[in-house]
Design an enzyme around this catalytic site. Structure first.
Site, PDB file in Angstrom:
ATOM      1  N   ASP A 148       0.841  -1.201   0.000  1.00 47.13           N
ATOM      2  CA  ASP A 148       0.000   0.000   0.000  1.00 47.13           C
ATOM      3  C   ASP A 148       0.872   1.245   0.000  1.00 47.13           C
ATOM      4  O   ASP A 148       2.078   1.188   0.262  1.00 47.13           O
ATOM      5  CB  ASP A 148      -0.935   0.012   1.214  1.00 47.13           C
ATOM      6  CG  ASP A 148      -0.177  -0.027   2.528  1.00 47.13           C
ATOM      7  OD1 ASP A 148       0.823  -0.783   2.626  1.00 47.13           O
ATOM      8  OD2 ASP A 148      -0.554   0.712   3.456  1.00 47.13           O
ATOM      9  N   GLU A 213       0.024  -1.068   5.670  1.00 44.45           N
ATOM     10  CA  GLU A 213       1.129  -0.578   6.506  1.00 44.45           C
ATOM     11  C   GLU A 213       1.021   0.912   6.767  1.00 44.45           C
ATOM     12  O   GLU A 213       1.297   1.386   7.870  1.00 44.45           O
ATOM     13  CB  GLU A 213       2.468  -0.908   5.829  1.00 44.45           C
ATOM     14  CG  GLU A 213       3.668  -0.826   6.765  1.00 44.45           C
ATOM     15  CD  GLU A 213       4.367   0.520   6.768  1.00 44.45           C
ATOM     16  OE1 GLU A 213       5.269   0.703   7.602  1.00 44.45           O
ATOM     17  OE2 GLU A 213       4.039   1.414   5.949  1.00 44.45           O
ATOM     18  N   GLU A 214       0.604   1.665   5.747  1.00 42.80           N
ATOM     19  CA  GLU A 214       0.519   3.124   5.901  1.00 42.80           C
ATOM     20  C   GLU A 214      -0.686   3.524   6.746  1.00 42.80           C
ATOM     21  O   GLU A 214      -0.915   4.712   6.988  1.00 42.80           O
ATOM     22  CB  GLU A 214       0.449   3.806   4.533  1.00 42.80           C
ATOM     23  CG  GLU A 214       1.610   3.481   3.586  1.00 42.80           C
ATOM     24  CD  GLU A 214       2.938   4.068   4.039  1.00 42.80           C
ATOM     25  OE1 GLU A 214       2.988   4.691   5.119  1.00 42.80           O
ATOM     26  OE2 GLU A 214       3.934   3.884   3.321  1.00 42.80           O
TER      27      GLU A 214
END
Lengths: 524, 524
Positions: A148, A213-214
């Site tokens: 991502d 993850e972000e």
């Protein structure tokens, strides 16, 4: 690497139940067709001696196809923080699964349940979990990466469309080029290069590729700790490698053995049950904002010294040995200062002090206020309830519980001194610092690989930021974790005009191939 | 009444050019068919003696139709701050023009140009300017009102759909019911009631109805000062009346003769040209947020005392006469405290002190910070540039220029003491306080009308808020301006479940009719 959202882990009690399937990962059938399966054992051995130069040559011959694949990956706007892109995130994971299949890995999409947005449950993208090779004589590396990206619009100030990879002056511009699609594809290309020269992989690989993850890696902790670990996924893992950070500067490679932790605070003050008109009510209420601003002003001085009593007491003492390490690190304070447009740096701009305050000393930042006016223009409200946000980056020997208690005690003391009739409440989320020993054979292997590619010993560096999955993977596997950056320090991950240098991308593929080779040589 | 957005006017140099048509308002042909035009002079005089009781009876007989029309007006979601509702705003103005036509007024839609939103020009809703009657022997009242509303969604916490007027327990719930559609329709109904009993209006009327009040009345100042005034619109105006505020409490009517002004500050601190990762950069930069929080903490103490040197020096002295006024005002501090859910009020909760601090003393509120984290969750950024917002409500004898200079000097002094290497900048927008003499015949006429309806002398009140158009209309007309509230102090304008009491709506129509009657009797 996460800039905005951080998932906090220091107690597994905080993990929420997830809804992943219970199909054990070790039931995956290793049906992949290994490209070197027909080679005789001695052929493999002979080939190894000349192996890396052959692989490097192969990589240099395939630069165009590597750029093409990165362009394809960048074109999928897998923005995890905006649910309108959720389908693109899911598409991205499927795209990557196809690529893993092409290099012969088996894989599985693991359901990690839902996230709650504005009271609604939204399906999380699945986590891609893969396996390549199960030779018990080989070392096994677990590779983590994320698919991502941060949001990006051309109107934010990009020179070209953020989701169209474009090459200018030896740089590949595009969202995700360096964070983290370039490095993730780097692993694919490295595996493919072995295949391309007709050689067997020197290690077994396991993959964990997520697409949140972000946005705090929602669901990942539970998957790793509560599902994959009990299922035995980590039983055969010998080393963990993450390529999701950057060189310190722009020329010298580094290997990262430490990250700071974080203790994040929510400091809430309430003066009324709703926002009030500042004309009608101003002068008649004890305003929550002035109380909050007072408390926030007690935390840190203008030079960044944290004012919370006892906060520095447990910081690991600086040894003469460690002190020496900083002097040899390649770091230019003036370039650093210019890159952020600051008039003057803290720590009087002294290199060693700057590095130590990034890596081994705690820092406190005031992030903002929830519930107050934040829009452009002249909003004239008295906020009824405000939540001040600040965090302390934790360093070795600082235990989150201890630091939280110091902060709570200090704030309560200051609040008492204030004598306000309003309501005050403080809560925290914390995750501890992470360090490994850079003298571990795993780090030495990575250092040899790096020197082979860049003809220089890498700096053994730490970072000021936090990548919580590092600690989770360390806990889940019980093995040595290493951060092997591909991109340069000026790649502007998360910012406008994110890029990866063609050099870093291509030499990075070679670096990964060499790293696999070097780890393959480590005693089993 | 404006809660969120405030337009600042204390210098006409700040008015921007507009693009209104140059058709002079006094060219409007007075073609309306006055319903009482055929009545003989003496018939009118005779009728007048019994006029108001007849009108009140007529009003009581038409309650259902008044509710119906308010329902129709509320159903148009004329939210001015959100351009997606811009067509509804325009539709609302046209709807009102039709209603004015029905009572015999001539009117014109005045183009006030464009507003700039995100760099794009968006057409403003036109301002409805009307005329009813041009008898040179009669007084002329200019009536101002607004047709736009604050945003509202059921999901914000409304019990019923905000744009569907619903009656419960003697209250009419709906967005705009009290702010300001109810009062605007009140004027229409009052005019209609004269018509209904076959009587001529005792005054000439001029109307200014806008649809951008909740969004800073963009374009209105220029229209009033640069267009309508030169065109002679105000030449015949004797009095100005605005019904866009509320009673102090819930039972006793009031007439409002004063508003505080406002001096709004933008306090900017910059440490870097972009936001920075607090892990990577924390400890190496002088953070803008800690500087800003320090400065904001120097402005006001926990009891609301403003710390800016000299700020109280020019405040009009409290005379014994004025002091007495506060003792008779109907105001219940405990009910006020409970209504906002505060644990304790400022000024030790003393009634007279609370009123004085709302009306005649300046107050300073900290509104928020632009550029910092404001979202829920744990954003970990070091903001590169932050703009603190605060404002001081100005009171009589405080000149905006003088106050701005005191604030600038104080902030500059504190900034020097801080010794930060960052960039600091402060700017202001201000509008002065407004008061009228409550002993003016216009106020006495309105007081007589109020007593007739509510059988009690109204409180002569001031308000802590600012309605900038009040000053503009005072300047443009050079005449006495009066605020005649219709709704009660608990109407929750701008908030969830906005309502107007049926009683306030219906008695308010009678009040307006009586007010027209009383002003009609004032000597020409």
């Amino acid at each position: 690497m996460t800039l905005i959202n951080t998932l906090f882990r220091y107690s597994h009690f905080r993990l929420t139940a997830n809804r992943v399937s219970s199909i054990a990962i070790n039931n995956l059938k290793a049906q992949h067709k290994s490209y070197s399966i027909d080679l005789k054992k001695d052929q493999v051995k002979m080939a190894s001696e000349k192996l890396l130069p052959q692989i490097f040559k192969f990589v240099d011959q395939n630069v165009d196809s590597y750029k093409k694949l990165l362009k394809e990956a960048v074109a999928i706007p897998s923005v995890s923080c905006d649910v309108t892109y959720r389908d693109d995130c899911i598409r991205m994971v499927h795209w990557m699964q196809d690529k893993l299949k092409e290099v012969g890995a088996t894989s599985e999409l693991r359901d990690v349940g839902f996230q709650t947005i504005d009271g609604k449950e939204v399906k999380l993208p699945p986590v891609l979990v893969g396996v390549l090779g199960n030779d018990s004589k080989k070392n096994t590396i677990c590779i983590y990466g994320h698919l991502d990206v941060q949001p990006a619009l051309k109107s934010d100030g990009w020179e070209t469309e953020p989701f169209e990879l474009q090459e200018r002056n030896g740089k590949l511009y595009g969202r995700g080029s360096t964070d983290d699609k370039g490095p993730v594809l780097g692993w694919l290309h490295a595996i493919n290069a072995y295949k391309g020269v007709g050689e067997e992989l020197p290690v077994n690989l396991k993959f964990v590729f997520e697409c949140m993850e972000e946005s705090g890696s929602e669901g990942l902790d539970a998957l790793l700790i509560e599902q994959l670990k009990p299922e035995g996924f980590f039983n055969t893992v010998d080393y963990v490698c993450i390529s999701d950070n950057y060189w310190l500067g722009t020329t010298k490679p580094c290997i990262t053995y430490g990250l700071r932790g974080i203790s994040y605070y929510f400091l809430e003050v309430e003066c009324a049950k709703m926002d009030l008109h500042s004309g009608v009510y101003g002068g008649t209420v004890h305003e929550a904002m002035s109380d909050l601003i007072y408390l926030m002003d007690q935390l840190v001085d203008k030079d960044g010294k944290i004012l919370i009593s006892g906060i520095y007491d447990s910081v690991a003492p600086l040894t003469e040995n460690e002190k020496k390490l900083y002097t040899t690190i390649d770091f230019d304070p003036e370039a650093y200062r210019k890159s952020i447009g600051a008039d003057k740096l803290a720590q009087n701009g002294v290199k060693e002090q700057l590095l130590m305050h990034r890596w081994r000393y705690p820092s406190l930042s005031l992030h903002g206020i929830e519930g107050a006016a934040f829009q452009p223009g002249a909003k004239t409200v008295i906020p009824g309830k405000v939540i001040g946000k600040f965090s302390i980056r934790l360093v070795p020997n600082q235990e989150p519980e201890e630091i939280e208690q110091l902060v709570f005690d200090y704030i309560n003391k200051k609040w008492k001194e204030r004598g306000s009739p309003n309501k005050m409440r403080i809560t925290a989320q914390s995750g501890r610092a992470w360090t490994e020993n850079p003298d571990h054979p795993h780090y030495q292997a990575a250092a040899r690989a790096t020197k082979l590619i860049y003809q220089t010993d890498p700096d053994m560096s730490r970072e000021g930021g936090s990548i919580p999955v590092t600690i989770t993977l360390q806990e889940a596997s019980g093995k040595n974790v290493l951060l092997l950056p591909m991109g340069a320090g000026d790649d502007m991950a998360h910012s406008q005009n994110e890029k990866i240098n063609v050099r870093n991308y291509i030499e990075g593929i070679k670096l990964f191939a060499a790293y696999l080779y070097e780890v393959g040589k480590l005693p089993k």
